[in-house]
Design a protein around this motif. Structure first.
Motif, PDB file in Angstrom:
ATOM      1  N   LEU A  57      18.374  56.389  15.311  1.00  0.00           N
ATOM      2  CA  LEU A  57      17.578  57.514  15.802  1.00  0.00           C
ATOM      3  C   LEU A  57      16.818  57.029  17.026  1.00  0.00           C
ATOM      4  N   ARG A  58      16.899  57.796  18.100  1.00  0.00           N
ATOM      5  CA  ARG A  58      16.193  57.410  19.329  1.00  0.00           C
ATOM      6  C   ARG A  58      15.092  58.414  19.632  1.00  0.00           C
ATOM      7  N   LEU A  59      14.022  57.909  20.248  1.00  0.00           N
ATOM      8  CA  LEU A  59      12.936  58.772  20.689  1.00  0.00           C
ATOM      9  C   LEU A  59      13.317  59.355  22.044  1.00  0.00           C
ATOM     10  N   ALA A  60      13.085  60.649  22.221  1.00  0.00           N
ATOM     11  CA  ALA A  60      13.282  61.261  23.538  1.00  0.00           C
ATOM     12  C   ALA A  60      12.014  60.941  24.336  1.00  0.00           C
ATOM     13  N   THR A  61      12.020  59.794  24.986  1.00  0.00           N
ATOM     14  CA  THR A  61      10.780  59.237  25.533  1.00  0.00           C
ATOM     15  C   THR A  61      10.120  60.129  26.583  1.00  0.00           C
ATOM     16  N   ASP A  62      10.917  60.680  27.513  1.00  0.00           N
ATOM     17  CA  ASP A  62      10.277  61.494  28.568  1.00  0.00           C
ATOM     18  C   ASP A  62       9.682  62.772  27.973  1.00  0.00           C
ATOM     19  N   GLU A  63      10.375  63.325  26.984  1.00  0.00           N
ATOM     20  CA  GLU A  63       9.860  64.534  26.318  1.00  0.00           C
ATOM     21  C   GLU A  63       8.577  64.195  25.552  1.00  0.00           C
ATOM     22  N   ALA A  64       8.548  63.027  24.928  1.00  0.00           N
ATOM     23  CA  ALA A  64       7.349  62.603  24.186  1.00  0.00           C
ATOM     24  C   ALA A  64       6.161  62.517  25.148  1.00  0.00           C
ATOM     25  N   LEU A  65       6.378  61.917  26.294  1.00  0.00           N
ATOM     26  CA  LEU A  65       5.304  61.783  27.286  1.00  0.00           C
ATOM     27  C   LEU A  65       4.849  63.153  27.778  1.00  0.00           C
ATOM     28  N   ARG A  66       5.851  64.021  28.011  1.00  0.00           N
ATOM     29  CA  ARG A  66       5.529  65.363  28.516  1.00  0.00           C
ATOM     30  C   ARG A  66       4.640  66.097  27.519  1.00  0.00           C
ATOM     31  N   ARG A  67       4.996  65.995  26.228  1.00  0.00           N
ATOM     32  CA  ARG A  67       4.208  66.715  25.213  1.00  0.00           C
ATOM     33  C   ARG A  67       2.792  66.146  25.109  1.00  0.00           C
TER      34      ARG A  67
END
Ligand code: GLU
Length: 301
Positions: free
Chosen positions: A156-166
């Motif tokens: 399972l990978r984190l959607a890193t850019d989306e995490a930062l955006r949120r």
């Protein structure tokens, strides 16, 4: 007014014997906890079934007791809490912040070679592994569900850019980062997190329903850890940890990454280097007091 009591932790993985480097880290935690009137916890980080062994946990606890270290509570054993880490991953997935990655080592090697054929190096994470190169992020939900249901192994990978955006989109959302504490100078310096260096970091492994990054941040939050004192080999991981903490609403402890003890060859000590294992020293008749003295810790911890 006194703040809440500081909480420190020593968090070994039971995949080998403790050596002098671990002793130095544990003693430093104990010394700083005592200086700040804090508590020191022991956490056994044994989520890796391929490498963790109960006999190493027993040896670690015996060696720590021999060194004279006391812990405030019975140790927390991470392997007993895998369901809690899996619940965090399920939440992230439900919220569109994590996705299954079906890439095999072979596929990754091929994709990286293809991209590098043009001459430019494909970026690597701080551990030297290529950043995610596969198409997994673009798969449709239906396709993901089909492959998972078919039993295809996946991380399972984190959607890193989306995490930062949120994080930034939240009211008053501050950019993730941490306070790097220098106990000798007594000061703290803000370090902005740069999680992009890990790309879409793996937060759930193929073989375990968790990862070091999730288990360690979950437990630091759950146990109210305020001060993380660990080796500088884990400094880079803090970029991923601070992101997860901000995303999940967990407090970010203060971090001190201490220098690693090096062997005579100038390389960091490893658990396979028997000569510096605390057991080996004890068998040679070296006392715990002498070990503490050699590491620069005088008096009792
Ligand atoms: N369990 C990790 C190790 O033994 C340490 C984790 C941490 O201190 O954050 O390397």
């Amino acid at each position: 007014m006194a703040g809440p009591q500081p909480v420190f932790r020593f968090a070994p993985s039971p995949n080998g014997l403790l050596h002098l480097g671990h002793a130095a880290s544990a003693l430093l935690n104990a010394q700083l906890a005592s200086r700040l009137g804090g508590r020191l916890l022991l956490r056994i980080e044994d989520i890796d079934p391929g490498r963790s062994r109960p006999e190493f946990e027993r040896a670690i606890r015996e060696d720590l007791a021999w060194l004279g270290l006391d812990f405030a509570e019975p140790p927390r054993r991470q392997s007993e809490h895998i369901a809690d880490y899996a619940a965090v991953l399920a939440t992230l997935q439900r919220e569109g912040l994590a996705y299954p990655c079906f890439c095999t080592r072979g596929l990754t090697a091929r994709l990286v070679a293809e991209r590098e054929a043009g001459g430019a190096a494909w970026p690597r994470d701080p551990d030297g592994a290529p950043l995610h190169a596969g198409p997994c992020r673009q798969l449709s939900d239906a396709e993901r569900r089909r492959r998972v249901a078919a039993g295809e192994p996946h991380a399972l990978r984190l959607a890193t850019d989306e995490a930062l955006r949120r994080i930034l989109a939240r009211g008053g959302g501050a950019a993730p980062g941490w306070d790097a504490w220098d106990p000798a100078a007594g000061d703290q310096r803000r370090v902005p997190a740069d999680p992009a260096r890990w790309g879409d970091v793996v937060i759930g492994r193929k073989d375990v329903a968790a990862s070091y990054h999730v288990a360690v941040t979950h437990d630091d939050a759950l146990q109210g850890v305020t001060h993380v004192v660990r080796g500088e080999d884990l400094r880079e991981a803090t970029h991923a940890h601070a992101l997860l903490q901000a995303l999940l609403g967990w407090p970010t402890p203060v971090y001190h990454h201490h220098a690693l003890l090096l062997g005579p060859d100038g390389r960091k000590l490893s658990k396979s280097l028997g000569s510096t294992a605390l057991r080996a020293l004890r068998a040679e008749g070296v006392s715990a007091r002498e070990v503490r003295r050699r590491l620069g810790f005088t008096g009792s911890p």
